[in-house]
Design an enzyme around this catalytic site. Structure first.
Site, PDB file in Angstrom:
ATOM      1  N   LYS A  20      49.287  20.377 -21.830  1.00 28.15           N
ATOM      2  CA  LYS A  20      47.722  20.519 -21.851  1.00 28.15           C
ATOM      3  C   LYS A  20      47.236  19.368 -22.460  1.00 28.15           C
ATOM      4  O   LYS A  20      46.545  19.294 -23.268  1.00 28.15           O
ATOM      5  CB  LYS A  20      46.939  21.342 -21.899  1.00 28.15           C
ATOM      6  CG  LYS A  20      46.539  22.702 -21.210  1.00 28.15           C
ATOM      7  CD  LYS A  20      45.645  23.662 -21.668  1.00 28.15           C
ATOM      8  CE  LYS A  20      46.139  25.219 -22.146  1.00 28.15           C
ATOM      9  NZ  LYS A  20      44.999  25.994 -22.617  1.00 28.15           N
ATOM     10  N   ARG A  64      51.253  38.616 -18.155  1.00 25.03           N
ATOM     11  CA  ARG A  64      52.791  38.116 -18.203  1.00 25.03           C
ATOM     12  C   ARG A  64      53.652  38.134 -16.645  1.00 25.03           C
ATOM     13  O   ARG A  64      54.755  36.887 -16.520  1.00 25.03           O
ATOM     14  CB  ARG A  64      53.783  38.278 -19.433  1.00 25.03           C
ATOM     15  CG  ARG A  64      53.439  38.159 -20.503  1.00 25.03           C
ATOM     16  CD  ARG A  64      54.008  38.256 -21.091  1.00 25.03           C
ATOM     17  NE  ARG A  64      53.434  38.090 -22.551  1.00 25.03           N
ATOM     18  CZ  ARG A  64      52.999  37.441 -24.396  1.00 25.03           C
ATOM     19  NH1 ARG A  64      53.179  36.280 -23.814  1.00 25.03           N
ATOM     20  NH2 ARG A  64      52.639  37.413 -24.610  1.00 25.03           N
ATOM     21  N   GLU A  69      59.482  25.996 -24.330  1.00 28.49           N
ATOM     22  CA  GLU A  69      58.280  26.563 -24.546  1.00 28.49           C
ATOM     23  C   GLU A  69      57.888  26.780 -23.406  1.00 28.49           C
ATOM     24  O   GLU A  69      57.723  26.057 -22.314  1.00 28.49           O
ATOM     25  CB  GLU A  69      57.701  25.596 -25.112  1.00 28.49           C
ATOM     26  CG  GLU A  69      57.531  26.418 -26.923  1.00 28.49           C
ATOM     27  CD  GLU A  69      56.303  27.148 -26.618  1.00 28.49           C
ATOM     28  OE1 GLU A  69      56.288  28.381 -25.886  1.00 28.49           O
ATOM     29  OE2 GLU A  69      55.589  27.048 -28.012  1.00 28.49           O
ATOM     30  N   ASP A  70      56.200  27.908 -22.845  1.00 29.99           N
ATOM     31  CA  ASP A  70      56.025  28.105 -21.642  1.00 29.99           C
ATOM     32  C   ASP A  70      54.708  26.851 -22.177  1.00 29.99           C
ATOM     33  O   ASP A  70      54.394  26.267 -20.813  1.00 29.99           O
ATOM     34  CB  ASP A  70      55.028  29.950 -22.002  1.00 29.99           C
ATOM     35  CG  ASP A  70      54.484  29.697 -23.141  1.00 29.99           C
ATOM     36  OD1 ASP A  70      54.840  29.049 -23.917  1.00 29.99           O
ATOM     37  OD2 ASP A  70      54.335  30.451 -23.735  1.00 29.99           O
ATOM     38  N   LYS A  89      56.572  35.240 -27.346  1.00 32.12           N
ATOM     39  CA  LYS A  89      57.549  35.522 -25.673  1.00 32.12           C
ATOM     40  C   LYS A  89      57.024  34.649 -24.925  1.00 32.12           C
ATOM     41  O   LYS A  89      57.507  35.386 -23.518  1.00 32.12           O
ATOM     42  CB  LYS A  89      56.529  36.631 -25.335  1.00 32.12           C
ATOM     43  CG  LYS A  89      56.690  38.446 -26.653  1.00 32.12           C
ATOM     44  CD  LYS A  89      55.683  39.750 -26.867  1.00 32.12           C
ATOM     45  CE  LYS A  89      55.537  40.350 -27.704  1.00 32.12           C
ATOM     46  NZ  LYS A  89      55.144  41.346 -28.398  1.00 32.12           N
ATOM     47  N   GLY A  90      55.924  33.570 -24.642  1.00 31.25           N
ATOM     48  CA  GLY A  90      55.571  33.198 -23.478  1.00 31.25           C
ATOM     49  C   GLY A  90      57.275  32.818 -22.642  1.00 31.25           C
ATOM     50  O   GLY A  90      56.615  32.723 -21.571  1.00 31.25           O
ATOM     51  N   ASP A 108      50.488  34.555 -21.306  1.00 33.83           N
ATOM     52  CA  ASP A 108      49.278  35.938 -21.086  1.00 33.83           C
ATOM     53  C   ASP A 108      47.665  35.735 -21.661  1.00 33.83           C
ATOM     54  O   ASP A 108      47.749  34.722 -22.131  1.00 33.83           O
ATOM     55  CB  ASP A 108      49.630  37.274 -22.795  1.00 33.83           C
ATOM     56  CG  ASP A 108      49.679  36.599 -24.051  1.00 33.83           C
ATOM     57  OD1 ASP A 108      50.147  35.105 -24.020  1.00 33.83           O
ATOM     58  OD2 ASP A 108      49.160  36.969 -24.430  1.00 33.83           O
ATOM     59  N   ASP A 163      50.050  23.490 -25.975  1.00 31.90           N
ATOM     60  CA  ASP A 163      48.393  22.849 -25.936  1.00 31.90           C
ATOM     61  C   ASP A 163      48.373  22.155 -26.772  1.00 31.90           C
ATOM     62  O   ASP A 163      48.192  20.339 -26.953  1.00 31.90           O
ATOM     63  CB  ASP A 163      48.187  24.466 -26.215  1.00 31.90           C
ATOM     64  CG  ASP A 163      46.485  24.973 -26.193  1.00 31.90           C
ATOM     65  OD1 ASP A 163      45.758  23.558 -24.975  1.00 31.90           O
ATOM     66  OD2 ASP A 163      45.703  25.506 -26.261  1.00 31.90           O
ATOM     67  N   PHE A 165      42.788  27.976 -19.292  1.00 31.30           N
ATOM     68  CA  PHE A 165      43.355  29.045 -20.250  1.00 31.30           C
ATOM     69  C   PHE A 165      43.601  29.939 -19.149  1.00 31.30           C
ATOM     70  O   PHE A 165      43.323  30.289 -18.181  1.00 31.30           O
ATOM     71  CB  PHE A 165      42.611  29.520 -21.059  1.00 31.30           C
ATOM     72  CG  PHE A 165      43.994  30.598 -22.404  1.00 31.30           C
ATOM     73  CD1 PHE A 165      43.176  30.179 -23.336  1.00 31.30           C
ATOM     74  CD2 PHE A 165      44.023  31.863 -21.527  1.00 31.30           C
ATOM     75  CE1 PHE A 165      44.788  30.827 -24.305  1.00 31.30           C
ATOM     76  CE2 PHE A 165      44.635  32.514 -22.761  1.00 31.30           C
ATOM     77  CZ  PHE A 165      45.035  32.069 -23.896  1.00 31.30           C
ATOM     78  N   VAL A 166      45.244  29.846 -19.058  1.00 34.25           N
ATOM     79  CA  VAL A 166      46.174  29.864 -18.628  1.00 34.25           C
ATOM     80  C   VAL A 166      46.774  31.205 -18.412  1.00 34.25           C
ATOM     81  O   VAL A 166      47.026  31.556 -19.435  1.00 34.25           O
ATOM     82  CB  VAL A 166      47.193  29.050 -17.451  1.00 34.25           C
ATOM     83  CG1 VAL A 166      45.954  27.841 -16.444  1.00 34.25           C
ATOM     84  CG2 VAL A 166      47.538  28.572 -18.413  1.00 34.25           C
TER      85      VAL A 166
END
Ligand code: IMP
Length: 190
Positions: A145, A179, A113-114, A57-58, A173, A117, A166-167
């Site tokens: 990242k 969000r 994508e959000d 959902k990001g 989220d 990582d 961790f953002v």
């Protein structure tokens, strides 16, 4: 004409986020990305065949802002993925939980994508979508990242490189919360 209503401010004393990327910086970068994407897809003559795929959902907030900066006759679709692990550490095992609604054969696919990582999610997803014979496939990620990379991932369009924090916010989220923060930040340690 009346001024638009001001959105309610977050209570930063109660929710002590450290702002990493401001809402203004996001707006400016999204406009730049949209202009670059428009130019690139025009240059290859993608025509009516651009499909923007949001990874649930990001990516939804980023994607909704991004596509309004892309002046192309595109369509949108969504894909859901789950990456197993604990709340903040990806295990590398990825599964599609919700598939696309239409075939992408012959289409110019842009995956949105959000964050990249460890890279496991995007690595799996791009390989999966490539088997469906799109005309082209590219990746746009709001965040990267690099300190956490476990898989080599090529990001065609990148918003921001961030440190190993961790953002949350702007779609991202922690345990499904935050969000709707208009900026990207991390939770300050007490
Ligand atoms: P990866 O497979 O480790 O690259 O992680 C992919 C997914 O983990 C992202 O699409 C996010 O949903 C989530 N994720 C990774 N880092 C963060 C973060 O800092 N904040 C929120 N979600 C994150």
């Amino acid at each position: 004409m009346a001024a638009p209503p001001t959105p309610p401010a977050w209570n930063r004393a109660a929710d002590p986020f450290v702002e990493l990327v401001s809402a203004d910086a996001i707006t400016r970068r999204v406009a730049e990305l949209g202009a670059t994407i428009t130019a690139d897809y025009r240059a290859i003559g993608a025509g009516e065949d651009v499909v923007v795929i949001g990874v649930l959902k990001g990516s939804v907030i980023f994607m909704s802002d991004l596509i309004r900066q892309v002046a192309l006759p595109l369509t949108v679709d969504f894909i859901g993925v789950a990456s197993y692990g604990d709340a903040t550490v990806s295990s590398g095992v990825v599964q599609i939980t919700q598939d696309l609604t239409r075939p992408i054969e012959g289409k110019h696919v842009l995956v949105v994508e959000d964050i990249v990582d460890t890279g496991h999610t995007v690595h799996y997803l791009m390989a999966n979508l490539a088997t469906r014979n799109p005309a082209s496939i590219k990746l746009c990620s709001l965040l990267h990242k690099p300190d956490r990379a476990e898989r080599e991932v090529h990001i065609d369009y990148l918003g921001f490189t961030i440190p190993n924090k961790f953002v949350v916010g702007y779609g991202l989220d922690v345990a499904q919360r935050y969000r709707n923060l208009p900026f990207i930040g991390y939770v300050a340690q007490p």
